[in-house]
Design an enzyme around this catalytic site. Structure first.
Site, PDB file in Angstrom:
ATOM      1  N   SER A 105     -21.420 -17.571  58.926  1.00 34.05           N
ATOM      2  CA  SER A 105     -20.153 -18.244  59.227  1.00 34.05           C
ATOM      3  C   SER A 105     -19.880 -19.334  58.203  1.00 34.05           C
ATOM      4  O   SER A 105     -20.709 -19.588  57.325  1.00 34.05           O
ATOM      5  CB  SER A 105     -20.151 -18.818  60.654  1.00 34.05           C
ATOM      6  OG  SER A 105     -21.107 -19.832  60.788  1.00 34.05           O
ATOM      7  N   GLY A 106     -18.710 -19.964  58.304  1.00 34.11           N
ATOM      8  CA  GLY A 106     -18.366 -21.093  57.445  1.00 34.11           C
ATOM      9  C   GLY A 106     -18.476 -20.766  55.953  1.00 34.11           C
ATOM     10  O   GLY A 106     -18.083 -19.682  55.502  1.00 34.11           O
TER      11      GLY A 106
ATOM     12  N   PHE B  10     -28.826 -17.464  62.223  1.00 32.52           N
ATOM     13  CA  PHE B  10     -29.412 -17.638  63.550  1.00 32.52           C
ATOM     14  C   PHE B  10     -28.287 -17.372  64.534  1.00 32.52           C
ATOM     15  O   PHE B  10     -27.464 -18.246  64.773  1.00 32.52           O
ATOM     16  CB  PHE B  10     -29.898 -19.092  63.640  1.00 32.52           C
ATOM     17  CG  PHE B  10     -30.987 -19.309  64.651  1.00 32.52           C
ATOM     18  CD1 PHE B  10     -32.082 -18.467  64.693  1.00 32.52           C
ATOM     19  CD2 PHE B  10     -30.943 -20.368  65.537  1.00 32.52           C
ATOM     20  CE1 PHE B  10     -33.099 -18.668  65.612  1.00 32.52           C
ATOM     21  CE2 PHE B  10     -31.950 -20.578  66.464  1.00 32.52           C
ATOM     22  CZ  PHE B  10     -33.028 -19.738  66.489  1.00 32.52           C
TER      23      PHE B  10
ATOM     24  N   ALA C 242     -26.516 -25.055  58.519  1.00 33.10           N
ATOM     25  CA  ALA C 242     -26.039 -26.256  59.215  1.00 33.10           C
ATOM     26  C   ALA C 242     -26.676 -26.206  60.591  1.00 33.10           C
ATOM     27  O   ALA C 242     -26.433 -25.271  61.359  1.00 33.10           O
ATOM     28  CB  ALA C 242     -24.524 -26.260  59.330  1.00 33.10           C
TER      29      ALA C 242
ATOM     30  N   TYR D 245     -20.799 -33.072  51.276  1.00 33.85           N
ATOM     31  CA  TYR D 245     -19.502 -33.700  51.512  1.00 33.85           C
ATOM     32  C   TYR D 245     -19.605 -35.181  51.171  1.00 33.85           C
ATOM     33  O   TYR D 245     -20.640 -35.806  51.413  1.00 33.85           O
ATOM     34  CB  TYR D 245     -19.070 -33.527  52.985  1.00 33.85           C
ATOM     35  CG  TYR D 245     -17.684 -34.060  53.235  1.00 33.85           C
ATOM     36  CD1 TYR D 245     -16.574 -33.404  52.712  1.00 33.85           C
ATOM     37  CD2 TYR D 245     -17.483 -35.232  53.951  1.00 33.85           C
ATOM     38  CE1 TYR D 245     -15.291 -33.906  52.906  1.00 33.85           C
ATOM     39  CE2 TYR D 245     -16.202 -35.736  54.153  1.00 33.85           C
ATOM     40  CZ  TYR D 245     -15.111 -35.069  53.617  1.00 33.85           C
ATOM     41  OH  TYR D 245     -13.852 -35.563  53.797  1.00 33.85           O
TER      42      TYR D 245
ATOM     43  N   TYR E 207     -19.489 -40.648  57.759  1.00 34.62           N
ATOM     44  CA  TYR E 207     -20.132 -39.621  56.940  1.00 34.62           C
ATOM     45  C   TYR E 207     -20.966 -40.188  55.789  1.00 34.62           C
ATOM     46  O   TYR E 207     -22.188 -40.368  55.917  1.00 34.62           O
ATOM     47  CB  TYR E 207     -19.090 -38.598  56.424  1.00 34.62           C
ATOM     48  CG  TYR E 207     -19.731 -37.248  56.176  1.00 34.62           C
ATOM     49  CD1 TYR E 207     -20.659 -37.089  55.156  1.00 34.62           C
ATOM     50  CD2 TYR E 207     -19.478 -36.148  56.984  1.00 34.62           C
ATOM     51  CE1 TYR E 207     -21.300 -35.876  54.947  1.00 34.62           C
ATOM     52  CE2 TYR E 207     -20.113 -34.923  56.775  1.00 34.62           C
ATOM     53  CZ  TYR E 207     -21.020 -34.814  55.754  1.00 34.62           C
ATOM     54  OH  TYR E 207     -21.663 -33.626  55.550  1.00 34.62           O
TER      55      TYR E 207
ATOM     56  N   LEU F 105     -13.410 -29.185  56.333  1.00 34.89           N
ATOM     57  CA  LEU F 105     -12.807 -27.998  56.948  1.00 34.89           C
ATOM     58  C   LEU F 105     -13.306 -27.803  58.361  1.00 34.89           C
ATOM     59  O   LEU F 105     -14.387 -28.257  58.704  1.00 34.89           O
ATOM     60  CB  LEU F 105     -13.199 -26.767  56.123  1.00 34.89           C
ATOM     61  CG  LEU F 105     -12.331 -26.496  54.910  1.00 34.89           C
ATOM     62  CD1 LEU F 105     -12.957 -25.441  54.036  1.00 34.89           C
ATOM     63  CD2 LEU F 105     -10.951 -26.028  55.358  1.00 34.89           C
TER      64      LEU F 105
HETATM   65  P1  NAI Z   1     -21.546 -23.158  59.939  1.00 36.91           P
HETATM   66  O1  NAI Z   1     -22.023 -23.660  61.254  1.00 36.91           O
HETATM   67  O2  NAI Z   1     -20.266 -22.428  59.895  1.00 36.91           O
HETATM   68  O3  NAI Z   1     -22.673 -22.199  59.299  1.00 36.91           O
HETATM   69  C1  NAI Z   1     -24.030 -22.509  59.402  1.00 36.91           C
HETATM   70  C2  NAI Z   1     -24.877 -21.288  59.123  1.00 36.91           C
HETATM   71  O4  NAI Z   1     -26.263 -21.651  59.252  1.00 36.91           O
HETATM   72  C3  NAI Z   1     -24.651 -20.121  60.088  1.00 36.91           C
HETATM   73  O5  NAI Z   1     -24.731 -18.916  59.361  1.00 36.91           O
HETATM   74  C4  NAI Z   1     -25.849 -20.217  61.041  1.00 36.91           C
HETATM   75  O6  NAI Z   1     -26.226 -18.982  61.647  1.00 36.91           O
HETATM   76  C5  NAI Z   1     -26.923 -20.686  60.070  1.00 36.91           C
HETATM   77  N1  NAI Z   1     -28.071 -21.322  60.700  1.00 36.91           N
HETATM   78  C6  NAI Z   1     -28.107 -22.482  61.401  1.00 36.91           C
HETATM   79  N2  NAI Z   1     -29.371 -22.741  61.794  1.00 36.91           N
HETATM   80  C7  NAI Z   1     -30.140 -21.741  61.322  1.00 36.91           C
HETATM   81  C8  NAI Z   1     -31.532 -21.445  61.398  1.00 36.91           C
HETATM   82  N3  NAI Z   1     -32.400 -22.233  62.026  1.00 36.91           N
HETATM   83  N4  NAI Z   1     -31.965 -20.306  60.809  1.00 36.91           N
HETATM   84  C9  NAI Z   1     -31.114 -19.470  60.178  1.00 36.91           C
HETATM   85  N5  NAI Z   1     -29.785 -19.710  60.052  1.00 36.91           N
HETATM   86  C10 NAI Z   1     -29.316 -20.830  60.630  1.00 36.91           C
HETATM   87  O7  NAI Z   1     -21.554 -24.430  58.976  1.00 36.91           O
HETATM   88  P2  NAI Z   1     -20.772 -24.844  57.626  1.00 36.91           P
HETATM   89  O8  NAI Z   1     -19.774 -25.854  57.981  1.00 36.91           O
HETATM   90  O9  NAI Z   1     -20.404 -23.657  56.828  1.00 36.91           O
HETATM   91  O10 NAI Z   1     -21.939 -25.652  56.881  1.00 36.91           O
HETATM   92  C11 NAI Z   1     -22.688 -25.154  55.785  1.00 36.91           C
HETATM   93  C12 NAI Z   1     -22.991 -26.305  54.845  1.00 36.91           C
HETATM   94  O11 NAI Z   1     -21.758 -26.803  54.291  1.00 36.91           O
HETATM   95  C13 NAI Z   1     -23.672 -27.512  55.522  1.00 36.91           C
HETATM   96  O12 NAI Z   1     -24.637 -28.041  54.642  1.00 36.91           O
HETATM   97  C14 NAI Z   1     -22.522 -28.501  55.670  1.00 36.91           C
HETATM   98  O13 NAI Z   1     -22.974 -29.855  55.735  1.00 36.91           O
HETATM   99  C15 NAI Z   1     -21.761 -28.217  54.388  1.00 36.91           C
HETATM  100  N6  NAI Z   1     -20.375 -28.718  54.358  1.00 36.91           N
HETATM  101  C16 NAI Z   1     -19.487 -28.455  55.378  1.00 36.91           C
HETATM  102  C17 NAI Z   1     -18.203 -28.967  55.330  1.00 36.91           C
HETATM  103  C18 NAI Z   1     -17.211 -28.702  56.430  1.00 36.91           C
HETATM  104  O14 NAI Z   1     -16.199 -29.400  56.475  1.00 36.91           O
HETATM  105  N7  NAI Z   1     -17.437 -27.718  57.269  1.00 36.91           N
HETATM  106  C19 NAI Z   1     -17.737 -29.777  54.178  1.00 36.91           C
HETATM  107  C20 NAI Z   1     -18.704 -29.909  53.127  1.00 36.91           C
HETATM  108  C21 NAI Z   1     -19.986 -29.417  53.241  1.00 36.91           C
END
Ligand code: NAI
Length: 397
Positions: free
Chosen positions: A51-52, A75, A142, A227, A237, A275
């Site tokens: 995701s994301g 996960f 995340a 971020y 943040y 986002l």
């Molecule tokens: P998200 O929640 O959409 O995706 C997280 C992913 O990590 C998912 O695929 C989930 O299954 C996986 N995951 C979580 N725990 C796990 C584990 N123990 N084992 C295996 N997989 C695991 O999150 P998002 O927002 O895409 O975040 C990804 C990165 O981007 C993070 O480091 C976040 O801080 C960074 N970020 C996010 C921003 C936002 O506004 N959403 C902005 C800038 C950076």
């Protein structure tokens, strides 16, 4: 059964399979008509690929010009008597179906990325599917917890300010309620624990593992997401526990960069735009900023979601050559931080209140993106369709 959206607080408890399928197709469509990625990687490992940003990166790299094969770790929860399962579960399934139609390899490894067994599954998949080596490693986990190695205990992250407490508003997606929130300052232990969960240590341990197993291809790159944001978001943040963890991630990128230098590769922290994702809606007092930002960036024709951010990252900022700032960061937040955007956001943000946030801010866009992450509110999907548990369980990632 028909599948309806169920939200508790800011957590989606259901996901719509056909909606997730359509969301994958829509993202493929976006990257297929964007500027293609040239000189991109062929064999990509994505930690957090369901995701994301991780999922968007996977779609961009397979369908946006690089024709990459991917191994993604996530996960996620499958369907059971307890529920229909998570959106990421269905994203894995439908991404793989689409990739296979194109003749690309897509391996889904579902389990805890911190565990030895998942690490071994990844090494086995690299050996059998990638001829033993990877060209790009994307670290996009995340999570709120990380197990302490060789122990039953966990590090738990806390999203809090540092030094002083903070008041602000959070928005409960469940019933669209604006809630004034007071957050106490983090303790020293909470700061350290958040860094353990969201800092760079685990990213580095993955790279060490892959180097030790001779799995790094020549020119291999690795990226992780960060971020920074404008000043108005710094208390929650950049200057809070999460920001401390991200500074650690930035420093780790330099250490990993040195480790990848003998392979003529490199490692970078990519600073992305704020986002709506499953993870970001958890950040207390952050939503009002996102509403003001969405309203402004859409009005100025600058709004991007995860998929546009990732396609632009790979077609312009990482390949064919990484473009970095003075601190060696790749800046995907360049449009968010434009003067014209921030000027408007700082005028709008103080006007938002519990009574007007859905008119003055882009709450409609915020909520719609959240629903779409879970397969709802997507055009062309038949939400009246009936599913049985057996049907859902027959879909395998
Ligand atoms: P998200 O929640 O959409 O995706 C997280 C992913 O990590 C998912 O695929 C989930 O299954 C996986 N995951 C979580 N725990 C796990 C584990 N123990 N084992 C295996 N997989 C695991 O999150 P998002 O927002 O895409 O975040 C990804 C990165 O981007 C993070 O480091 C976040 O801080 C960074 N970020 C996010 C921003 C936002 O506004 N959403 C902005 C800038 C950076």
């Amino acid at each position: 059964m028909k599948i309806e959206p169920v939200i508790n607080g800011v957590v989606a408890r259901t996901a719509h399979p056909a909606g997730c399928e359509q969301a994958i197709k829509n993202q493929i469509e976006i990257v297929s008509r964007s500027k293609p990625i040239s000189d991109g990687p062929k064999r990509v490992l994505i930690l957090g690929g369901s995701s994301g940003f991780g999922l968007a990166a996977r779609i961009a790299l397979t369908f946006g010009g690089a024709n990459a094969d991917t191994i993604a770790v996530s996960f996620e929860r499958g369907p059971s008597e307890k529920g229909v399962g998570s959106a990421g579960w269905y994203n894995n399934i439908y991404f793989k179906q689409q990739a296979q139609t194109k003749g690309a390899t897509a391996v889904n490894i579902i389990g805890d990325a911190f565990s030895d067994s998942v690490r071994q599954q990844v090494l086995d998949a690299i050996e059998t599917q990638f001829n033993g080596q990877v060209d790009l490693i994307i670290y996009s986990l995340a999570t709120g917890v990380r197990p302490k190695p060789d122990s039953d205990e966990l590090w738990r992250s806390s999203i809090k300010p540092i030094g002083e407490s903070l008041t602000g508003a959070s928005i409960r997606l469940e019933d669209d309620v604006w809630q004034e929130t007071e957050l106490p300052a983090a303790s020293e232990q909470e700061i350290i624990d958040t860094q353990k969960v969201m800092g760079g240590e685990d990213w580095q341990s993955w790279i060490d593992l892959l180097i030790n197993k001779d799995a790094i291809a020549p020119n291999c790159q690795s990226i992780a997401f960060s971020y920074i944001g404008p000043e108005c978001t710094h208390p929650i943040y950049h200057q809070g526990t999460l920001g401390r963890a991200k500074v650690d991630l930035h420093q780790t990128s330099h250490a990993i960069n040195l480790k990848l230098a003998p392979f003529k590769g490199g490692a970078y922290a990519c600073v992305c735009k704020a986002l709506v994702t499953k993870a970001s809606v958890f950040i207390p007092t952050f939503a009002p900023y996102v509403l003001a930002l969405y309203k402004t960036m859409k009005a100025q024709g600058l709004h991007e979601t995860c998929i546009e951010q990732m396609q632009r990252l790979f077609n312009s900022k990482l390949y064919p050559h990484p473009i970095v700032d003075g601190e060696r960061l790749i800046r995907m937040d360049d449009w968010e931080l434009k003067h014209s955007v921030q000027q408007n956001v700082s005028a709008l943000l103080p006007q938002l209140t519990a009574d007007n946030f859905s008119q003055l801010g882009d709450y409609h866009g915020f909520k719609t993106e959240f629903l779409q992450l879970n397969g709802f509110a997507i055009d062309g999907v038949d939400y009246q369709q009936d599913y049985t548990l057996e049907q859902l369980q027959a879909l395998r990632p």
